[in-house]
Design a protein around this motif. Structure first.
Motif, PDB file in Angstrom:
ATOM      1  N   SER A  53       0.805  -0.920   0.124  1.00 50.01           N
ATOM      2  CA  SER A  53      -0.065   0.210   0.209  1.00 50.01           C
ATOM      3  C   SER A  53       1.387   1.410   0.155  1.00 50.01           C
ATOM      4  O   SER A  53       1.717   1.301   0.371  1.00 50.01           O
ATOM      5  CB  SER A  53      -0.871  -0.097   1.386  1.00 50.01           C
ATOM      6  OG  SER A  53      -0.227   0.089   2.313  1.00 50.01           O
ATOM      7  N   GLU A  54      -0.053   2.273  -0.099  1.00 54.87           N
ATOM      8  CA  GLU A  54       0.969   3.599   0.121  1.00 54.87           C
ATOM      9  C   GLU A  54       1.960   3.312   1.337  1.00 54.87           C
ATOM     10  O   GLU A  54       2.704   4.525   1.271  1.00 54.87           O
ATOM     11  CB  GLU A  54       0.279   4.823   0.757  1.00 54.87           C
ATOM     12  CG  GLU A  54       1.138   5.783   0.237  1.00 54.87           C
ATOM     13  CD  GLU A  54      -0.291   7.330  -0.156  1.00 54.87           C
ATOM     14  OE1 GLU A  54      -0.195   8.517   0.855  1.00 54.87           O
ATOM     15  OE2 GLU A  54      -1.232   7.424  -0.157  1.00 54.87           O
TER      16      GLU A  54
ATOM     17  N   THR B 111       5.069   1.541   0.958  1.00 51.96           N
ATOM     18  CA  THR B 111       6.385   1.911  -0.549  1.00 51.96           C
ATOM     19  C   THR B 111       7.845   2.541   0.720  1.00 51.96           C
ATOM     20  O   THR B 111       7.757   3.202   1.466  1.00 51.96           O
ATOM     21  CB  THR B 111       6.235   3.884  -0.921  1.00 51.96           C
ATOM     22  OG1 THR B 111       4.486   3.416  -1.178  1.00 51.96           O
ATOM     23  CG2 THR B 111       6.926   3.870  -2.176  1.00 51.96           C
TER      24      THR B 111
ATOM     25  N   ASP C  82      -7.748   7.909   6.883  1.00 50.54           N
ATOM     26  CA  ASP C  82      -7.201   7.977   5.858  1.00 50.54           C
ATOM     27  C   ASP C  82      -6.469   6.297   5.956  1.00 50.54           C
ATOM     28  O   ASP C  82      -5.247   5.446   6.232  1.00 50.54           O
ATOM     29  CB  ASP C  82      -5.983   8.194   5.208  1.00 50.54           C
ATOM     30  CG  ASP C  82      -5.907  10.192   5.015  1.00 50.54           C
ATOM     31  OD1 ASP C  82      -6.920  10.304   4.274  1.00 50.54           O
ATOM     32  OD2 ASP C  82      -5.507  10.385   5.542  1.00 50.54           O
TER      33      ASP C  82
ATOM     34  N   HIS D 200      -6.978   3.791   4.180  1.00 57.02           N
ATOM     35  CA  HIS D 200      -6.199   2.732   3.242  1.00 57.02           C
ATOM     36  C   HIS D 200      -4.195   3.262   3.589  1.00 57.02           C
ATOM     37  O   HIS D 200      -3.553   2.366   2.499  1.00 57.02           O
ATOM     38  CB  HIS D 200      -5.976   3.601   1.236  1.00 57.02           C
ATOM     39  CG  HIS D 200      -5.687   4.640   1.560  1.00 57.02           C
ATOM     40  ND1 HIS D 200      -6.513   5.823   2.123  1.00 57.02           N
ATOM     41  CD2 HIS D 200      -4.535   5.527   1.085  1.00 57.02           C
ATOM     42  CE1 HIS D 200      -5.318   7.493   1.508  1.00 57.02           C
ATOM     43  NE2 HIS D 200      -4.124   6.629   1.793  1.00 57.02           N
ATOM     44  N   LYS D 201      -4.050   4.013   4.058  1.00 59.04           N
ATOM     45  CA  LYS D 201      -2.966   4.236   4.827  1.00 59.04           C
ATOM     46  C   LYS D 201      -2.625   3.121   6.254  1.00 59.04           C
ATOM     47  O   LYS D 201      -1.035   2.996   6.861  1.00 59.04           O
ATOM     48  CB  LYS D 201      -2.403   4.480   5.084  1.00 59.04           C
ATOM     49  CG  LYS D 201      -2.187   6.638   4.501  1.00 59.04           C
ATOM     50  CD  LYS D 201      -2.029   8.117   4.496  1.00 59.04           C
ATOM     51  CE  LYS D 201      -1.668   8.545   3.703  1.00 59.04           C
ATOM     52  NZ  LYS D 201      -1.838   9.827   3.702  1.00 59.04           N
TER      53      LYS D 201
END
Length: 338
Positions: free
Chosen positions: A249-250, A253, A295, A297-298
Motif C-alpha cells: 500500500s501507500e 512504499t 485515511d 487505505h494507509k
C-alpha cells in the motif's frame, strides 16, 4: 450439503463442529456476526478479543449466543497483552463458560493451565515445532501450525506445507494447518499431510459479516498472491520483533520484505484515522474497521498470500460451502484415480 466422513476429524469432535474449518480470531475483524455465521454454516468461529476489555468480551460473547447455539472460541494473546488485562480477560471468559480458548504467539504455560483447570478446550497457534511441543507439554488440546504465508501477525519463518507435517510428527495431539488455506483443495492437502483441518483468516476477512471496513475487503479481493509483504514495520501497539504480512500500500512504499527490528518507541506518532475518539496512528497494528474513519487505505491491510484466491466479498456461509464442496470433489477425484 453432505459431509464426507474423511472431513469429520478429531478436531471436529473436540470442538463440536461439522467441518474441520476454523475461522481465525482476527483482532477487530472477527466479531459476533462473523463468528455466528461461521458456526451456523457448520465450521468453527472464533471471536478476536486480543487486548479487549472484559466488558467488550462479555458483550460479544452474549451477542454470539443470541445468534447461534453452536460452540465457538475466543482468541487471546497472553504473551502480547499486559498481564493484568490478560488476567481480567481470561477471568471473564471463564466466568462466561466460553467452551474453547485459542491462544497465539509465545506459549505461556500458566495461561493454558488456568483455562484447562476451568474445563476449557485450549488450542495454541504456533510457528515452530519447539513452540508446538511446549504447548502440548503445557496441556493444549490441539495445535494450529501457522506458516509464514499467513496474513496478520506471523510467528515463524517456514511455509505451512513444510511446517504442518513437522508439527504433526512431533506432537501427539491434533494439528490444524494455517497460512495459505482458503479452499477445499488446500483442506484435502492438510488432511494428506496429517493435519486435522484448516485455519482460515483471509478468506473470512472478505465476507459480508466481517467487521473489516469495506476498503480492506475490496483491497483483498483486488489483490493477487504477489501483492503481500512480510515486515515488522507495523510496530505500534505490539512488542518489538513481531512481523506481519500485509498487502502492499501507500504506507509500505520503500519497505518491502524486511525484518529490521522496528520498535514502536522509534516511530513518530502521526494520526491518520480515529475510532470513536481513539487516535489511530500510521504504522500501528490497527487494521481498517467499520467503526473507523480517516485515511484507512494507509492502515495495515492484513492478508495472506492466499489473497489471490479471494475474488469476491461473499457471505461466511458461502465461503464454508465452497470449501466443503471443493474438498468433496477433490476427494472423489483422488479416490477415482486408477
Amino acid at each position: 450439503m453432505t459431509t464426507n466422513c474423511a472431513m469429520f476429524t478429531a478436531v471436529c469432535e473436540l470442538l463440536g463442529c461439522r467441518y474441520p474449518i476454523l475461522q481465525a480470531g482476527m483482532g477487530g475483524v472477527a466479531r459476533a456476526e462473523l463468528v455466528a455465521a461461521v458456526a451456523e454454516a457448520g465450521a468453527f468461529g472464533c471471536l478476536g478479543m486480543v487486548r479487549e476489555s472484559p466488558e467488550m468480551i462479555r458483550h460479544q460473547v452474549q451477542q454470539v449466543r443470541t445468534m447461534t447455539d453452536r460452540p465457538f472460541a475466543v482468541n487471546l494473546i497472553p504473551a502480547a497483552t499486559d498481564p493484568h488485562l490478560f488476567a481480567s480477560e481470561l477471568d471473564e471468559c471463564l466466568r462466561l463458560c466460553v467452551p474453547t480458548l485459542i491462544y497465539f504467539w509465545d506459549v505461556v504455560p500458566d495461561a493454558i493451565r488456568r483455562a484447562k483447570d476451568a474445563g476449557c478446550n485450549v488450542l495454541h497457534q504456533v510457528g515452530s515445532v519447539e513452540q508446538a511441543l511446549l504447548a502440548e507439554q503445557s496441556g493444549a488440546d490441539a495445535i494450529i501450525a501457522q506458516g509464514v504465508e499467513a496474513g496478520g501477525h506471523v510467528h515463524g519463518g517456514v511455509s505451512s506445507l513444510v511446517l504442518l507435517p513437522l508439527v504433526v510428527d512431533a506432537v501427539s495431539i491434533p494439528v490444524v494447518g494455517s497460512g495459505g488455506f482458503a479452499g477445499g483443495r488446500s483442506l484435502v492437502a492438510s488432511l494428506a499431510l496429517g493435519g486435522q483441518g484448516i485455519h482460515c483468516g483471509t478468506a473470512f476477512l472478505a465476507t459480508t459479516e466481517s467487521f473489516a471496513h469495506d476498503v480492506h475487503k475490496q483491497t483483498v479481493v483486488d489483490a493477487d498472491s504477489t501483492d503481500t509483504i512480510h515486515t515488522d514495520a507495523f510496530a505500534i501497539n505490539w512488542p518489538p520483533h513481531s512481523p506481519v504480512r500485509v498487502l502492499k500500500s501507500e504506507a509500505t512504499t520503500g519497505i518491502g520484505d524486511n525484518l529490521f527490528g522496528h520498535s514502536a518507541a522509534d516511530i513518530p506518532r502521526r494520526q491518520i484515522a480515529e475510532e470513536e475518539g481513539r487516535p489511530i496512528y500510521l504504522m500501528s497494528t490497527d487494521s481498517p474497521l467499520k467503526s473507523m474513519t480517516g485515511d484507512l487505505h494507509k492502515l495495515a491491510m492484513y492478508a495472506g498470500q492466499v489473497t489471490g484466491q479471494v475474488n469476491e466479498v461473499a457471505t461466511a456461509g458461502e465461503v464454508v460451502e465452497r470449501i466443503v464442496s471443493e474438498a468433496e470433489a477433490t476427494i472423489l477425484r483422488l479416490t477415482s484415480i486408477r
